[in-house]
Design an enzyme around this catalytic site. Sequence first.
Site, PDB file in Angstrom:
ATOM      1  CD  GLU A   1     -47.120  49.333  -9.073  1.00 39.81           C
ATOM      2  OE1 GLU A   1     -47.835  48.334  -8.883  1.00 39.81           O
ATOM      3  OE2 GLU A   1     -45.877  49.318  -8.984  1.00 39.81           O
TER       4      GLU A   1
ATOM      5  CB  CYS B   1     -45.296  54.195  -4.080  1.00 31.44           C
ATOM      6  SG  CYS B   1     -43.729  55.038  -4.376  1.00 31.44           S
TER       7      CYS B   1
ATOM      8  CG  HIS C   1     -43.169  51.667  -8.429  1.00 28.32           C
ATOM      9  ND1 HIS C   1     -44.246  51.073  -7.817  1.00 28.32           N
ATOM     10  CD2 HIS C   1     -42.566  52.428  -7.465  1.00 28.32           C
ATOM     11  CE1 HIS C   1     -44.290  51.452  -6.544  1.00 28.32           C
ATOM     12  NE2 HIS C   1     -43.295  52.274  -6.308  1.00 28.32           N
TER      13      HIS C   1
HETATM   14  N1  PCA Z   1     -40.753  54.842  -3.829  1.00 22.77           N
HETATM   15  C1  PCA Z   1     -41.328  54.407  -2.559  1.00 22.77           C
HETATM   16  C2  PCA Z   1     -41.829  55.678  -1.902  1.00 22.77           C
HETATM   17  C3  PCA Z   1     -41.187  56.800  -2.635  1.00 22.77           C
HETATM   18  C4  PCA Z   1     -40.624  56.199  -3.866  1.00 22.77           C
HETATM   19  O1  PCA Z   1     -40.109  56.805  -4.794  1.00 22.77           O
HETATM   20  C5  PCA Z   1     -42.373  53.321  -2.718  1.00 22.77           C
HETATM   21  O2  PCA Z   1     -42.297  52.535  -3.671  1.00 22.77           O
HETATM   22  O3  PCA Z   1     -43.297  53.225  -1.894  1.00 22.77           O
END
Ligand code: PCA
Length: 197
Positions: free
Chosen positions: A79, A142, A164
């Site tokens: 990210e 997240c 991610h």
């Molecule tokens: N993904 C979520 C929250 C926890 C996770 O593993 C997100 O992308 O916000």
Amino acid sequence: MKKLLITGFDPFGGEAINPSWEAVRLLPDLIGGWQVTKLQIPTVFDRAAQLVLQQAEMLQPDVILCVGQAGGRRGITPEVVGINLREANIPDNAGNAPQNAPVVSDGPAAYFSTVPVRAMVAAIRELGLPASLSYSAGAFVCNDVLYTLLHHHDRTQVKVGFIHVPYLPEQAKENIPSLPLDRIVAGLTAAITALDS
Ligand code: PCA
């Protein structure tokens, strides 16, 4: 030796597993020159970020890297940015579903991640795995963790990043992309190696 604190989330949204923690827990304790400390955090607004801050206070890591599930994404996606917004389409694991709320009142709109995201993408791709930059970590837990950590460590020596990862094959319904667990572990390992860039 440099210290890395790396986190993965517990399952949320009706899933039985979360690939982020499944992969993080399998990482070796030493990667290149990095001593790796792993932490599972709950998919709960604020609480997750506070647990990371507490652990970082004790460990004094050089880098904090958080990993989360992004169901539907095809590749491993570092990210670029965390935004000062909480907006939940589903409740978190404590039933919170904030709408149009800041992560930090009076905080800036956004922070850029402070880890070498482009080198991380390149390192993952070198393994033949799908990877690309992501310009939005969403506005769920997240992003909440990423923004809080970047805010807390702004202008300090501590670098903060977020990656991610896609669904695991057993989670993905027809036509939804996924990556096998050993591939996600390999991709994260390559991304950690690239922290030295
Ligand atoms: N993904 C979520 C929250 C926890 C996770 O593993 C997100 O992308 O916000």
